[in-house]
Design an enzyme around this catalytic site. Structure first.
Site, PDB file in Angstrom:
ATOM      1  CE  LYS A 115      59.143  57.387  85.737  1.00  0.00           C
ATOM      2  NZ  LYS A 115      57.497  57.774  85.752  1.00  0.00           N
ATOM      3  N   GLY A 227      48.433  75.305  91.719  1.00  0.00           N
ATOM      4  CA  GLY A 227      49.140  74.826  90.553  1.00  0.00           C
ATOM      5  C   GLY A 227      48.224  75.177  89.324  1.00  0.00           C
ATOM      6  N   GLY A 229      49.698  74.382  86.016  1.00  0.00           N
ATOM      7  CA  GLY A 229      50.302  73.863  84.745  1.00  0.00           C
ATOM      8  C   GLY A 229      49.353  73.059  84.357  1.00  0.00           C
ATOM      9  CG  ASN A 230      48.788  69.291  81.103  1.00  0.00           C
ATOM     10  OD1 ASN A 230      48.112  69.802  80.247  1.00  0.00           O
ATOM     11  ND2 ASN A 230      48.872  67.978  81.335  1.00  0.00           N
ATOM     12  N   GLY A 232      46.855  71.315  86.720  1.00  0.00           N
ATOM     13  CA  GLY A 232      46.041  72.339  87.553  1.00  0.00           C
ATOM     14  C   GLY A 232      45.044  73.051  86.860  1.00  0.00           C
TER      15      GLY A 232
HETATM   16  N1  GLU Z   1      55.074  59.028  83.062  1.00  0.00           N
HETATM   17  C1  GLU Z   1      53.640  58.869  83.456  1.00  0.00           C
HETATM   18  C2  GLU Z   1      53.496  58.430  84.850  1.00  0.00           C
HETATM   19  O1  GLU Z   1      54.458  58.657  85.734  1.00  0.00           O
HETATM   20  C3  GLU Z   1      52.937  58.287  82.528  1.00  0.00           C
HETATM   21  C4  GLU Z   1      53.333  56.892  82.410  1.00  0.00           C
HETATM   22  C5  GLU Z   1      52.726  56.095  81.414  1.00  0.00           C
HETATM   23  O2  GLU Z   1      51.756  56.601  80.780  1.00  0.00           O
HETATM   24  O3  GLU Z   1      53.023  55.081  81.015  1.00  0.00           O
HETATM   25  O4  GLU Z   1      52.411  58.091  85.459  1.00  0.00           O
END
Ligand code: GLU
Length: 424
Positions: A115, A227, A229-230, A232
């Site tokens: 991350k 929800g 959003g995208n 839900g």
């Molecule tokens: N940020 C998204 C997650 O936390 C997608 C991560 C990705 O596709 O590499 O699942």
């Protein structure tokens, strides 16, 4: 840049980390880890902080801070999103990278977890500044990312447009095309079909498998989705297209219910026109709280964390809960559901469809072979169903909840890869 629910989203993920970490303590003791195994899992493989200058629109130069943590890459290159947030800390990034490691392992895709992000409030930036910050961050971490090292993706407050700047900056530095360095790109630049709704669809594949185990019949179940959003909205839309009876939906302004089923395409239109699902003709308005305890068979929290908690868990009527949101269920509610025999499909499994299609995107880029939507869906389905069955089998074996078995399965896979490499 359009930003919604700014502070909330980040706070939600903090909660996800807190829950995950408390669950882990128990899983570690269930697995009877050796000190070496524990030590290996307890620390990220690589973790770095970068500082880089950006000339702002005012002409002044400002220093920015960025992070990237590659928690574990025993199973494959590290994989995980990049977020832009003013309160981002290295600790957040570290915990989130660990969760990505678990998520990729539970669905058995050949990635580790990572991350990253920049400490910045994108709401306060012009498009030009946002682009310069993205490019500056990529120049600072360039050496450490790449298709076989670490592959970024969108996360909180980063989108397709930002993924294109990442791609472009990286390719300029390398002097060649490297589409597999980042996922979540637009289709025209190597993105995958179906990625925009893959989280919702992946969850629904898992849900259908769970329904089989519970002996639930499609024609008889009533579904409530919290929800819109995208995630839900896509979940409600796909369920409707598959002829499920979605009786209740909600957004941040409130919810609606109709016992004989909502016509979801019209609800989406109503939301587009009025800004909310509330007051949809022919339905009854309810609160978000009421939706969670309404008379339904399947409950899909797809909004905030901590929605199902010690105050309302005992009143939940659903027999099956699909966590499309991150950490919608508290530890206490989890215990209550287990006692009440409610099956709960945990977030790291239920919402992994997004990263699974990221894996497809990476694979299509590497092979320069682009798939029809049908192929993406078929492969997503296979991976999600296999993951559910793996987790379910372990859960039956160990007589524990699905959350516990999902965590143990993921950790076992990571440790196995470390052993095969001779690191343990
Ligand atoms: N940020 C998204 C997650 O936390 C997608 C991560 C990705 O596709 O590499 O699942």
């Amino acid at each position: 840049m359009e930003i919604k629910n700014h502070e909330r989203l980040h706070a939600d993920d903090r909660n996800l980390c807190r829950l995950a970490m408390s669950e882990l303590g128990d899983v570690y003791s269930d697995l009877g880890l050796s000190t070496e195994e524990f030590d290996l899992l307890d620390t990220p493989k690589r973790s770095f902080t970068v500082h880089f200058p950006v000339r702002m629109d005012s002409g002044k130069v400002k220093m920015y801070v960025g992070y990237r943590v590659q928690y574990n890459d025993a199973r494959g290159p590290a994989k995980g999103g990049i977020r832009f947030h003013p309160e981002l800390t290295l600790d957040d990034v570290r915990d989130l990278s660990f969760l990505m490691t678990l998520k990729c392992a539970v669905v058995n895709i050949p990635f580790g977890g990572s991350k990253g992000g920049v400490v910045v409030n994108p709401k306060e930036l012009s498009r030009n500044e946002l682009e310069k910050i993205t490019r500056g961050y990529i120049r600072a971490i360039e050496e450490y990312i790449g298709p076989f090292k670490d592959i970024p993706a969108p996360d909180v407050y980063t989108d397709e447009k930002i993924m294109v700047w990442i791609l472009d900056e990286f390719e300029r530095l390398k002097g060649e095309h490297v589409p597999a360095v980042v996922t979540g790109k637009p289709i025209e630049l190597g993105g995958s079909r179906a990625r925009s709704y893959s989280t919702s669809l992946g969850g629904i594949y898992v849900l259908e498998e769970a329904m089989k185990k519970m002996g639930m019949e499609k024609s008889k179940v009533k579904i409530a989705v919290q929800g819109f959003g995208n995630v839900g909205e896509n979940a409600a839309r796909i369920l409707h297209e598959k002829e499920y009876n979605v009786i209740a939906v909600s957004d941040s302004k409130g919810g609606i219910i109709k016992d004989d089923g909502l016509y979801i395409p019209a609800v989406i239109k109503h939301k587009d026109e009025t800004g909310s699902v509330v007051d949809f003709p022919g339905s009854r308005n309810i609160t978000n709280k009421e939706l969670l305890t309404c008379e339904c068979d399947i409950l899909i929290p797809a909004a905030l964390s901590d929605q199902l908690n010690r105050d309302n868990a005992k009143d939940v009527k659903a027999k099956l809960v699909l966590e499309l949101a991150n950490a919608p269920t508290t530890r206490e509610a989890d215990d209550i559901f287990f006692d009440k025999n409610i099956m709960l499909i945990p977030d790291i499994l239920a919402n992994a469809g997004g990263v699974v299609v990221s894996y497809f995107e990476w694979s299509q880029n590497l092979n320069n072979d682009y798939w029809e939507e049908e192929k993406v869906l078929e492969k997503l389905k296979r991976i999600m169903i296999t993951a559910f069955n793996d987790v379910h089998l372990l859960c039956e074996d160990q007589k524990c909840r699905l959350r516990r078995s999902a965590y143990s399965l993921a950790l076992k896979r990571i440790l196995h890869a470390e052993k095969l490499r001779g690191n343990l």
